[in-house]
Design an enzyme around this catalytic site. Structure first.
Site, PDB file in Angstrom:
ATOM      1  N   LYS A   1       0.828  -1.205   0.000  1.00  0.00           N
ATOM      2  CA  LYS A   1       0.000   0.000   0.000  1.00  0.00           C
ATOM      3  C   LYS A   1       0.865   1.259   0.000  1.00  0.00           C
ATOM      4  O   LYS A   1       2.008   1.253   0.426  1.00  0.00           O
ATOM      5  CB  LYS A   1      -0.922   0.001   1.226  1.00  0.00           C
ATOM      6  CG  LYS A   1      -1.939  -1.126   1.224  1.00  0.00           C
ATOM      7  CD  LYS A   1      -3.015  -0.871   0.182  1.00  0.00           C
ATOM      8  CE  LYS A   1      -3.976  -2.039   0.084  1.00  0.00           C
ATOM      9  NZ  LYS A   1      -3.444  -3.181  -0.638  1.00  0.00           N
ATOM     10  N   ASP A   2       0.243   2.370  -0.463  1.00  0.00           N
ATOM     11  CA  ASP A   2       0.939   3.652  -0.550  1.00  0.00           C
ATOM     12  C   ASP A   2       1.527   4.080   0.793  1.00  0.00           C
ATOM     13  O   ASP A   2       0.966   3.789   1.856  1.00  0.00           O
ATOM     14  CB  ASP A   2      -0.037   4.751  -1.003  1.00  0.00           C
ATOM     15  CG  ASP A   2      -0.527   4.526  -2.417  1.00  0.00           C
ATOM     16  OD1 ASP A   2       0.015   5.155  -3.323  1.00  0.00           O
ATOM     17  OD2 ASP A   2      -1.452   3.709  -2.593  1.00  0.00           O
ATOM     18  N   LYS A   3       2.638   4.806   0.716  1.00  0.00           N
ATOM     19  CA  LYS A   3       3.222   5.381   1.927  1.00  0.00           C
ATOM     20  C   LYS A   3       2.494   6.663   2.311  1.00  0.00           C
ATOM     21  O   LYS A   3       2.049   6.823   3.452  1.00  0.00           O
ATOM     22  CB  LYS A   3       4.711   5.659   1.719  1.00  0.00           C
ATOM     23  CG  LYS A   3       5.351   6.359   2.918  1.00  0.00           C
ATOM     24  CD  LYS A   3       6.841   6.610   2.716  1.00  0.00           C
ATOM     25  CE  LYS A   3       7.424   7.317   3.947  1.00  0.00           C
ATOM     26  NZ  LYS A   3       8.878   7.544   3.824  1.00  0.00           N
TER      27      LYS A   3
END
Length: 690
Positions: A328-330
């Site tokens: 998942k995105d940071k």
């Protein structure tokens, strides 16, 4: 990384900024065969009294469709382990309804199977199918096997792929004695010869339950036949299952107590693992089951692997003990299911307050029976705020609201190019992950290590330690400088300290970090090549499907290999416009894929030669890396797209057509399939590179 890549739509778009703060980019993973995570999260927060991290702007209510095959509807589909154990995939020996042969399994959403078939086929065809099934069984009961085997019934062309999948599943569950076959979108139904053969060996109820168990394919599930004291007869049943389903199933005889409290023997069937566990007890398949705990991880401004490193360090386990379905995105608030081995739910609850200080919250903690697999998800739901909206400089006289409306309608209708997003490659980093992956594929182990330790242009403990290591090759000194949570770096440095910063030492260093992390870098390189291939394909052929393109076969047969499901478009098929661009796939490079037989295939070979990979077998034996490759659709569609505009005062929607651009924010909500990137979808909408 996305600069200069292609677009599929031609609207002008608009400008804006994303990820101004993590709460402007909220990602919620949509689970497979479980209630949607956003439901799980709300339930969890209600129980604990916690509140989610604050999100800006009003949200539109979302409703989930409840139709054939829908998940998470009518209160949420039960997980496989919560279903009636007598239902397909459960251990029938434990079913409370063993002596009630007339009882049918509980169905999704409370619908009867007949109702689902009526909805999918229309009532006239559904009634004809039921009549065909009855007539076939009558032929079998009369012993007319030859007539029964010759019987077929066509459901006609079913163009929608999801409807075909729902039909395959529904028909097999209601009529386990039938098989379905798809040829060029036409579905045909006929008798299942294996079902008929097993009926000669065991009761029809056992046969029906066995085929429902087989169709459900629930991992870790078992099926037991009725106790059978005849050893020779059991041997015949064993042989039948091994002969017909030996690649998928394995059988074992075990002692049970029958209805007269007398010891007897029954045959248990389960899905075959890659290998037998080393230790087996006399009474079961495995002496000791692993301990698994499932939870929902909420994280903010953290990479998935970084969050796992924090959790592993606190729990005293390895990062490889965690399993998840995707990265998942940071720069976002994300919610995703995870499973950790060797940790009890109670222990996980104990570390909750410590993890909050790291930007994480742990919800919905419960016991589980197995790990998760990468890609084992339906997709992701996104709630995104785009701020500082303006028109493009070349389009400054247009109306912003019209541009936004046009962009949304265009992408909802035509989709977007299915590129891998910038976060796949380490957005903004001095060294991107695909560069490390290329070095590993070329077996340049020392180069890969030095790329891995290339620091960013910041003065902090992590980058100072990396800088020191590159200058001195003092692995022990760099170890002391690194914070505890940098688990990957520490694992690598420990091996380098022991074995040296040479080819052998660096190879052992890479082997010292989990396999999932090693292969992550190689997959990043493969993703970069795919992005470039997609742009080349669209540049030279556009949206026309041409001879030599690859498309997925519509055959719904899981026993067919992946490459056999990929069809090469012929010249007559091109002339007849048989396929659309939405069906065209491109290969992710690997050792078990086929390439297009047109200019795109030639491009792949030239591109790999440029990176000195023309002879690469995509197996890096020293690192135990095996890259078979796969296929990815060029175009993808967005689902459940909705949006609204908001003014500078929170909650104020914009209605007029004359907007003060500097004060406008756009709230977008949509779902994407797994492995699709929201930043790529936004790029198509806005015509901006991020």
């Amino acid at each position: 990384m996305l600069h200069s890549l292609s677009y599929v739509t031609d609207h002008p778009g608009f400008c804006g900024t994303i990820k101004n703060s993590p709460c402007d980019f909220v990602v919620t993973e949509i689970e497979v065969s479980e209630p949607l995570l956003r439901d799980t999260r709300v339930e969890s927060l209600q129980k604990t009294g916690e509140a989610p991290l604050e999100q800006n702007g009003p949200k539109k209510p979302r409703t989930e469709s409840c139709g054939p095959g829908a998940e998470g509807c009518c209160g949420g589909a039960a997980s496989p382990l919560e279903r009636d154990p007598g239902h397909a995939g459960g251990d029938s020996s434990a079913s409370p309804d063993k002596n009630q042969p007339g009882r049918e399994p509980e169905l999704k959403c409370g619908l009867e199977e007949g109702g689902i078939l009526d909805a999918l086929l229309g009532k006239p065809v559904s009634e004809q199918l039921h009549k065909f099934a009855r007539d076939l069984k009558d032929e079998w009961d009369l012993g007319n096997n030859a007539n029964a085997c010759a019987r077929e019934f066509s459901l006609g062309p079913v163009l929608d792929k999801k409807n075909r999948a729902d039909l395959h599943s529904t028909i097999r569950q209601e009529f386990p004695f039938l098989v379905t076959v798809t040829t060029d979108n036409e579905m045909t139904v006929k008798g299942n010869a294996d079902y008929r053969e097993l009926c000669q060996l065991v009761t029809e109820k056992e046969t029906s339950d066995f085929f429902k168990f087989l169709d459900a394919k629930l991992e870790n599930s078992t099926f037991s036949f009725e106790p059978d004291g005849d050893k020779e007869h059991r041997k015949i049943v064993h042989h039948f299952i091994n002969r017909r389903f030996g690649k998928l199933l394995e059988t074992k005889s075990f002692t049970v107590t029958d209805v007269s409290d007398q010891p007897n023997t029954s045959i248990m069937v389960r899905f075959r693992e890659k290998r037998w566990p080393r230790k087996r007890s006399a009474g079961g398949f495995q002496e000791k089951q692993d301990l698994y705990t499932a939870f929902t991880l909420q994280k903010e401004n953290l990479e998935t692997l970084e969050a796992i490193s924090f959790l592993a360090a606190e729990l005293g386990v390895l990062p490889s003990d965690f399993s998840y379905t995707g990265i998942k995105d940071k720069k976002a608030i994300t919610y995703q299911p995870m499973v950790v081995k060797k940790v009890t739910p109670e222990r996980l609850k104990e570390i909750g307050s410590k993890m909050e200080k790291k930007g994480m919250r742990i919800h919905n903690i419960h016991s589980a029976c197995q790990h998760l697999r990468l890609g084992q998800l339906k997709g992701n739901h996104f709630d995104i705020v785009v701020r500082d909206l303006t028109l493009h400089s070349h389009d400054s006289s247009a109306d912003l609201k019209e541009r936004i409306s046009e962009a949304m309608e265009n992408v909802e209708t035509k989709g977007f190019v299915n590129y891998y997003g910038p976060q796949r490659f380490g957005q903004g980093q001095n060294v991107q992950t695909d560069q490390i992956g290329l070095a590993l594929l070329n077996e340049k182990m020392v180069k890969a290590v030095k790329l891995f330790f290339t620091p960013e242009d910041t003065d902090d403990p992590v980058n100072n330690a990396k800088r020191y290591f590159l200058q001195t090759e003092d692995a022990k000194g760099a170890l002391v400088m690194l914070p505890e949570f940098k688990v990957r770096e520490k694992m690598l440095l420990r091996a380098l300290h022991r074995y040296g910063v040479n080819h052998e030492g660096c190879t052992k260093g890479w082997l010292n970090i989990p396999h999932s992390m090693r292969i992550f870098y190689v997959h990043a390189y493969c993703s970069k090549i795919w992005n470039e291939a997609a742009s080349y394909r669209l540049k030279i052929y556009g949206s026309k499907v041409v001879e030599g393109d690859l498309v997925f076969s519509e055959e719904n047969d899981e026993n067919v290999s992946l490459s056999d499901k990929v069809h090469v478009v012929t010249a007559p098929e091109e002339s007849a416009n048989k396929y659309s661009i939405n069906q065209v796939v491109l290969p992710m490079v690997g050792h078990s894929i086929k390439y297009p037989s047109n200019k795109v295939g030639q491009w792949y070979h030239e591109r790999l030669s440029k990176d000195e990979l023309q002879m690469c077998k995509f197996r890096v034996s020293p690192l135990q890396l095996n890259i078979p490759g796969c296929y990815r659709l060029i175009l993808k569609n967005v689902q459940n797209l909705s949006y609204f505009l908001e003014g500078s005062e929170k909650g104020t929607a914009i209605e007029d057509n004359h907007l003060n651009e500097s004060k406008i924010s756009l709230h977008i909500s949509f779902d994407l399939d797994s492995s699709c990137y929201a930043t790529v979808c936004l790029r198509e909408i806005m015509k901006c590179d991020f």
